[in-house]
Design a protein around this motif. Structure first.
Motif, PDB file in Angstrom:
ATOM      1  N   GLY A  93      42.640  53.670  48.953  1.00  0.00           N
ATOM      2  CA  GLY A  93      43.565  52.965  49.820  1.00  0.00           C
ATOM      3  C   GLY A  93      43.006  52.320  51.062  1.00  0.00           C
ATOM      4  O   GLY A  93      43.779  51.798  51.847  1.00  0.00           O
ATOM      5  N   ASP A  94      41.707  52.330  51.290  1.00  0.00           N
ATOM      6  CA  ASP A  94      41.197  51.710  52.504  1.00  0.00           C
ATOM      7  C   ASP A  94      41.153  50.189  52.392  1.00  0.00           C
ATOM      8  O   ASP A  94      40.906  49.507  53.361  1.00  0.00           O
ATOM      9  CB  ASP A  94      39.831  52.274  52.897  1.00  0.00           C
ATOM     10  N   GLY A  95      41.455  49.649  51.214  1.00  0.00           N
ATOM     11  CA  GLY A  95      41.561  48.212  51.049  1.00  0.00           C
ATOM     12  C   GLY A  95      40.226  47.525  50.837  1.00  0.00           C
ATOM     13  O   GLY A  95      39.193  47.961  51.328  1.00  0.00           O
ATOM     14  N   SER A  96      40.289  46.434  50.107  1.00  0.00           N
ATOM     15  CA  SER A  96      39.103  45.612  49.903  1.00  0.00           C
ATOM     16  C   SER A  96      38.811  44.854  51.200  1.00  0.00           C
ATOM     17  O   SER A  96      39.662  44.786  52.088  1.00  0.00           O
ATOM     18  CB  SER A  96      39.361  44.622  48.762  1.00  0.00           C
ATOM     19  N   PRO A  97      37.642  44.245  51.298  1.00  0.00           N
ATOM     20  CA  PRO A  97      37.368  43.449  52.504  1.00  0.00           C
ATOM     21  C   PRO A  97      38.413  42.359  52.741  1.00  0.00           C
ATOM     22  O   PRO A  97      38.824  42.128  53.874  1.00  0.00           O
ATOM     23  CB  PRO A  97      35.980  42.858  52.223  1.00  0.00           C
ATOM     24  N   GLN A  99      41.622  42.405  51.733  1.00  0.00           N
ATOM     25  CA  GLN A  99      42.860  43.066  52.162  1.00  0.00           C
ATOM     26  C   GLN A  99      42.769  43.476  53.629  1.00  0.00           C
ATOM     27  O   GLN A  99      43.711  43.270  54.395  1.00  0.00           O
ATOM     28  CB  GLN A  99      43.142  44.276  51.277  1.00  0.00           C
ATOM     29  N   ARG A 100      41.635  44.027  54.017  1.00  0.00           N
ATOM     30  CA  ARG A 100      41.468  44.439  55.415  1.00  0.00           C
ATOM     31  C   ARG A 100      41.534  43.228  56.346  1.00  0.00           C
ATOM     32  O   ARG A 100      42.161  43.279  57.403  1.00  0.00           O
ATOM     33  CB  ARG A 100      40.167  45.215  55.597  1.00  0.00           C
ATOM     34  N   LEU A 120      52.829  41.658  49.914  1.00  0.00           N
ATOM     35  CA  LEU A 120      51.610  40.941  50.282  1.00  0.00           C
ATOM     36  C   LEU A 120      50.396  41.649  49.701  1.00  0.00           C
ATOM     37  O   LEU A 120      49.501  41.008  49.138  1.00  0.00           O
ATOM     38  CB  LEU A 120      51.491  40.822  51.807  1.00  0.00           C
ATOM     39  N   LEU A 121      50.350  42.968  49.805  1.00  0.00           N
ATOM     40  CA  LEU A 121      49.232  43.737  49.249  1.00  0.00           C
ATOM     41  C   LEU A 121      49.152  43.528  47.735  1.00  0.00           C
ATOM     42  O   LEU A 121      48.065  43.325  47.194  1.00  0.00           O
ATOM     43  CB  LEU A 121      49.381  45.220  49.593  1.00  0.00           C
ATOM     44  N   ARG A 122      50.280  43.572  47.056  1.00  0.00           N
ATOM     45  CA  ARG A 122      50.293  43.349  45.603  1.00  0.00           C
ATOM     46  C   ARG A 122      49.745  41.959  45.278  1.00  0.00           C
ATOM     47  O   ARG A 122      48.953  41.791  44.343  1.00  0.00           O
ATOM     48  CB  ARG A 122      51.710  43.507  45.057  1.00  0.00           C
ATOM     49  N   GLN A 123      50.141  40.960  46.057  1.00  0.00           N
ATOM     50  CA  GLN A 123      49.658  39.589  45.837  1.00  0.00           C
ATOM     51  C   GLN A 123      48.141  39.517  46.022  1.00  0.00           C
ATOM     52  O   GLN A 123      47.440  38.872  45.240  1.00  0.00           O
ATOM     53  CB  GLN A 123      50.353  38.625  46.806  1.00  0.00           C
ATOM     54  N   LEU A 124      47.639  40.179  47.047  1.00  0.00           N
ATOM     55  CA  LEU A 124      46.193  40.170  47.307  1.00  0.00           C
ATOM     56  C   LEU A 124      45.436  40.862  46.178  1.00  0.00           C
ATOM     57  O   LEU A 124      44.338  40.432  45.806  1.00  0.00           O
ATOM     58  CB  LEU A 124      45.890  40.846  48.644  1.00  0.00           C
ATOM     59  N   ASP A 127      45.711  38.158  43.113  1.00  0.00           N
ATOM     60  CA  ASP A 127      45.054  36.854  43.279  1.00  0.00           C
ATOM     61  C   ASP A 127      43.674  36.917  43.910  1.00  0.00           C
ATOM     62  O   ASP A 127      42.843  36.065  43.644  1.00  0.00           O
ATOM     63  CB  ASP A 127      45.911  35.927  44.151  1.00  0.00           C
ATOM     64  N   ARG A 128      43.484  37.866  44.800  1.00  0.00           N
ATOM     65  CA  ARG A 128      42.242  38.008  45.554  1.00  0.00           C
ATOM     66  C   ARG A 128      41.816  36.688  46.212  1.00  0.00           C
ATOM     67  O   ARG A 128      40.693  36.220  46.066  1.00  0.00           O
ATOM     68  CB  ARG A 128      41.142  38.595  44.673  1.00  0.00           C
ATOM     69  N   LYS A 129      42.785  36.096  46.919  1.00  0.00           N
ATOM     70  CA  LYS A 129      42.485  34.933  47.764  1.00  0.00           C
ATOM     71  C   LYS A 129      43.437  34.961  48.946  1.00  0.00           C
ATOM     72  O   LYS A 129      44.516  35.552  48.886  1.00  0.00           O
ATOM     73  CB  LYS A 129      42.603  33.624  46.990  1.00  0.00           C
TER      74      LYS A 129
END
Length: 194
Positions: A93-97, A99-100, A120-124, A127-129
Protein backbone atom coordinates in the motif's frame (compact mmCIF):
# COMPACT_ATOMS: atom_id res chain seq x y z
CA UNK A 1 9.49 -3.96 3.78
CA UNK A 2 12.81 -3.97 5.61
CA UNK A 3 16.15 -5.02 4.08
CA UNK A 4 15.89 -8.62 5.31
CA UNK A 5 12.37 -9.05 3.89
CA UNK A 6 13.47 -7.46 0.61
CA UNK A 7 16.43 -9.86 0.29
CA UNK A 8 14.19 -12.86 1.08
CA UNK A 9 11.65 -11.64 -1.45
CA UNK A 10 14.29 -11.25 -4.15
CA UNK A 11 15.53 -14.80 -3.52
CA UNK A 12 11.93 -16.02 -3.73
CA UNK A 13 11.40 -14.29 -7.10
CA UNK A 14 14.58 -15.82 -8.47
CA UNK A 15 13.66 -19.32 -7.20
CA UNK A 16 9.96 -19.25 -8.14
CA UNK A 17 9.96 -17.17 -11.33
CA UNK A 18 13.30 -16.52 -13.02
CA UNK A 19 15.00 -19.92 -12.61
CA UNK A 20 11.93 -22.03 -13.52
CA UNK A 21 11.47 -20.00 -16.71
CA UNK A 22 15.12 -20.42 -17.59
CA UNK A 23 14.84 -24.19 -16.96
CA UNK A 24 11.92 -24.23 -19.41
CA UNK A 25 14.29 -22.77 -21.99
CA UNK A 26 13.22 -19.15 -22.12
CA UNK A 27 16.20 -17.02 -23.05
CA UNK A 28 17.00 -13.35 -22.97
CA UNK A 29 15.06 -11.09 -25.31
CA UNK A 30 16.97 -10.62 -28.57
CA UNK A 31 16.91 -6.85 -28.08
CA UNK A 32 18.95 -7.10 -24.87
CA UNK A 33 22.60 -7.90 -24.31
CA UNK A 34 23.47 -10.49 -21.70
CA UNK A 35 24.38 -7.70 -19.25
CA UNK A 36 21.10 -5.91 -19.92
CA UNK A 37 19.19 -9.15 -19.36
CA UNK A 38 20.94 -9.61 -16.01
CA UNK A 39 19.94 -6.08 -15.05
CA UNK A 40 16.34 -6.74 -16.16
CA UNK A 41 16.03 -9.95 -14.12
CA UNK A 42 17.69 -8.27 -11.14
CA UNK A 43 15.21 -5.41 -11.29
CA UNK A 44 12.32 -7.87 -11.64
CA UNK A 45 13.55 -9.58 -8.48
CA UNK A 46 13.65 -6.23 -6.66
CA UNK A 47 10.28 -5.03 -7.91
CA UNK A 48 8.42 -8.32 -7.34
CA UNK A 49 9.92 -9.09 -3.93
CA UNK A 50 6.56 -8.28 -2.34
CA UNK A 51 4.86 -11.25 -4.05
CA UNK A 52 4.18 -14.53 -2.26
CA UNK A 53 5.44 -17.87 -3.60
CA UNK A 54 2.04 -19.05 -4.85
CA UNK A 55 1.49 -15.91 -6.92
CA UNK A 56 5.05 -16.07 -8.27
CA UNK A 57 4.40 -19.65 -9.40
CA UNK A 58 1.17 -18.51 -11.07
CA UNK A 59 3.08 -15.65 -12.71
CA UNK A 60 5.69 -18.12 -14.00
CA UNK A 61 2.86 -20.11 -15.59
CA UNK A 62 1.47 -16.98 -17.28
CA UNK A 63 4.91 -15.91 -18.53
CA UNK A 64 5.64 -19.42 -19.84
CA UNK A 65 2.33 -19.40 -21.75
CA UNK A 66 3.08 -15.96 -23.25
CA UNK A 67 6.76 -15.98 -24.22
CA UNK A 68 8.32 -13.24 -26.28
CA UNK A 69 10.44 -13.34 -29.39
CA UNK A 70 9.84 -14.39 -32.98
CA UNK A 71 10.12 -18.07 -32.06
CA UNK A 72 8.26 -17.55 -28.76
CA UNK A 73 11.25 -18.81 -26.78
CA UNK A 74 12.28 -15.61 -24.98
CA UNK A 75 11.42 -13.82 -21.78
CA UNK A 76 8.81 -11.14 -22.42
CA UNK A 77 9.95 -7.63 -21.65
CA UNK A 78 9.88 -6.74 -17.96
CA UNK A 79 6.99 -4.31 -18.38
CA UNK A 80 4.66 -7.13 -19.50
CA UNK A 81 5.74 -9.31 -16.59
CA UNK A 82 5.14 -6.45 -14.16
CA UNK A 83 1.66 -5.85 -15.63
CA UNK A 84 0.73 -9.52 -15.13
CA UNK A 85 2.17 -9.44 -11.62
CA UNK A 86 0.08 -6.39 -10.63
CA UNK A 87 -3.06 -8.15 -11.83
CA UNK A 88 -2.30 -11.12 -9.57
CA UNK A 89 -1.09 -9.32 -6.46
CA UNK A 90 -1.08 -5.59 -5.92
CA UNK A 91 2.13 -4.09 -4.59
CA UNK A 92 2.03 -3.05 -0.93
CA UNK A 93 0.00 0.00 0.00
CA UNK A 94 2.82 2.53 -0.07
CA UNK A 95 1.95 3.25 -3.71
CA UNK A 96 3.95 3.30 -6.89
CA UNK A 97 6.09 6.35 -7.66
CA UNK A 98 3.31 7.66 -9.94
CA UNK A 99 0.64 7.12 -7.27
CA UNK A 100 2.79 8.88 -4.67
CA UNK A 101 3.44 11.81 -7.03
CA UNK A 102 -0.25 12.23 -7.87
CA UNK A 103 -1.37 12.02 -4.25
CA UNK A 104 1.37 14.43 -3.16
CA UNK A 105 0.09 16.98 -5.69
CA UNK A 106 -2.83 19.39 -5.46
CA UNK A 107 -4.88 16.88 -7.47
CA UNK A 108 -4.35 14.23 -4.80
CA UNK A 109 -5.25 16.66 -2.03
CA UNK A 110 -8.45 17.58 -3.89
CA UNK A 111 -9.35 13.91 -4.42
CA UNK A 112 -8.94 13.26 -0.69
CA UNK A 113 -10.86 16.38 0.33
CA UNK A 114 -13.74 15.57 -2.02
CA UNK A 115 -13.79 11.81 -1.25
CA UNK A 116 -13.01 10.54 -4.78
CA UNK A 117 -9.47 9.38 -3.98
CA UNK A 118 -10.23 5.61 -4.15
CA UNK A 119 -11.48 6.00 -7.73
CA UNK A 120 -8.41 8.06 -8.59
CA UNK A 121 -6.16 5.34 -7.15
CA UNK A 122 -8.02 2.68 -9.17
CA UNK A 123 -7.56 4.78 -12.32
CA UNK A 124 -3.83 5.16 -11.65
CA UNK A 125 -3.48 1.39 -11.15
CA UNK A 126 -5.27 0.70 -14.43
CA UNK A 127 -3.78 3.40 -16.69
CA UNK A 128 -0.48 4.24 -15.02
CA UNK A 129 -0.41 7.76 -16.44
CA UNK A 130 -0.98 11.21 -14.99
CA UNK A 131 -4.69 11.98 -15.36
CA UNK A 132 -5.56 15.01 -17.45
CA UNK A 133 -8.64 17.20 -16.96
CA UNK A 134 -10.99 14.98 -19.01
CA UNK A 135 -9.91 11.82 -17.17
CA UNK A 136 -10.26 13.58 -13.80
CA UNK A 137 -13.84 14.53 -14.72
CA UNK A 138 -14.55 10.88 -15.58
CA UNK A 139 -13.05 9.68 -12.29
CA UNK A 140 -15.16 12.20 -10.35
CA UNK A 141 -18.26 11.08 -12.21
CA UNK A 142 -17.58 7.41 -11.38
CA UNK A 143 -17.08 8.37 -7.73
CA UNK A 144 -20.20 10.53 -7.49
CA UNK A 145 -22.56 7.88 -6.09
CA UNK A 146 -20.03 6.68 -3.49
CA UNK A 147 -19.28 10.26 -2.42
CA UNK A 148 -22.98 11.05 -1.97
CA UNK A 149 -23.56 7.80 -0.08
CA UNK A 150 -20.65 8.47 2.30
CA UNK A 151 -21.80 12.04 2.99
CA UNK A 152 -25.37 10.80 3.59
CA UNK A 153 -24.33 8.05 6.01
CA UNK A 154 -21.96 10.39 7.87
CA UNK A 155 -24.73 13.02 8.18
CA UNK A 156 -27.20 10.46 9.53
CA UNK A 157 -24.64 9.21 12.06
CA UNK A 158 -23.87 12.80 13.12
CA UNK A 159 -27.58 13.33 13.82
CA UNK A 160 -27.64 10.14 15.89
CA UNK A 161 -29.75 8.21 13.38
CA UNK A 162 -29.37 4.47 12.94
CA UNK A 163 -27.75 3.00 9.84
CA UNK A 164 -28.06 -0.58 8.64
CA UNK A 165 -25.25 -3.06 9.20
CA UNK A 166 -24.67 -3.10 5.43
CA UNK A 167 -24.31 0.70 5.37
CA UNK A 168 -21.98 0.66 8.37
CA UNK A 169 -19.82 -2.01 6.74
CA UNK A 170 -19.76 -0.13 3.42
CA UNK A 171 -18.81 3.09 5.26
CA UNK A 172 -16.00 1.29 7.07
CA UNK A 173 -14.63 -0.10 3.79
CA UNK A 174 -14.90 3.28 2.08
CA UNK A 175 -13.15 5.02 4.98
CA UNK A 176 -10.38 2.35 4.84
CA UNK A 177 -9.96 2.98 1.09
CA UNK A 178 -9.73 6.72 1.72
CA UNK A 179 -7.18 6.09 4.48
CA UNK A 180 -5.02 4.00 2.10
CA UNK A 181 -4.96 6.98 -0.26
CA UNK A 182 -4.12 9.34 2.62
CA UNK A 183 -1.29 6.99 3.65
CA UNK A 184 0.13 7.11 0.13
CA UNK A 185 0.02 10.92 0.26
CA UNK A 186 1.65 10.98 3.71
CA UNK A 187 4.48 8.68 2.63
CA UNK A 188 5.02 10.75 -0.51
CA UNK A 189 5.18 13.99 1.46
CA UNK A 190 7.56 12.40 3.99
CA UNK A 191 9.85 11.52 1.07
CA UNK A 192 9.73 15.12 -0.18
CA UNK A 193 10.56 16.50 3.26
CA UNK A 194 13.48 14.11 3.78
Amino acid sequence: MDAREQAEGERRVKAELIEPLQRLGLGKPSTLTKAQFEVMTGELCQMLAYMNAANLQALAEVVAANPGGKDRDRFPIANKILDWARQMQEPPGDGSPLQRAVFASALGRQALDEFWAPELLRQLREDRKWPGPWLVSQVKQRADEARRRLVDIDARLARGDQVSQEEAQWRSQRRAALQRCQDIRSRALEGVAA
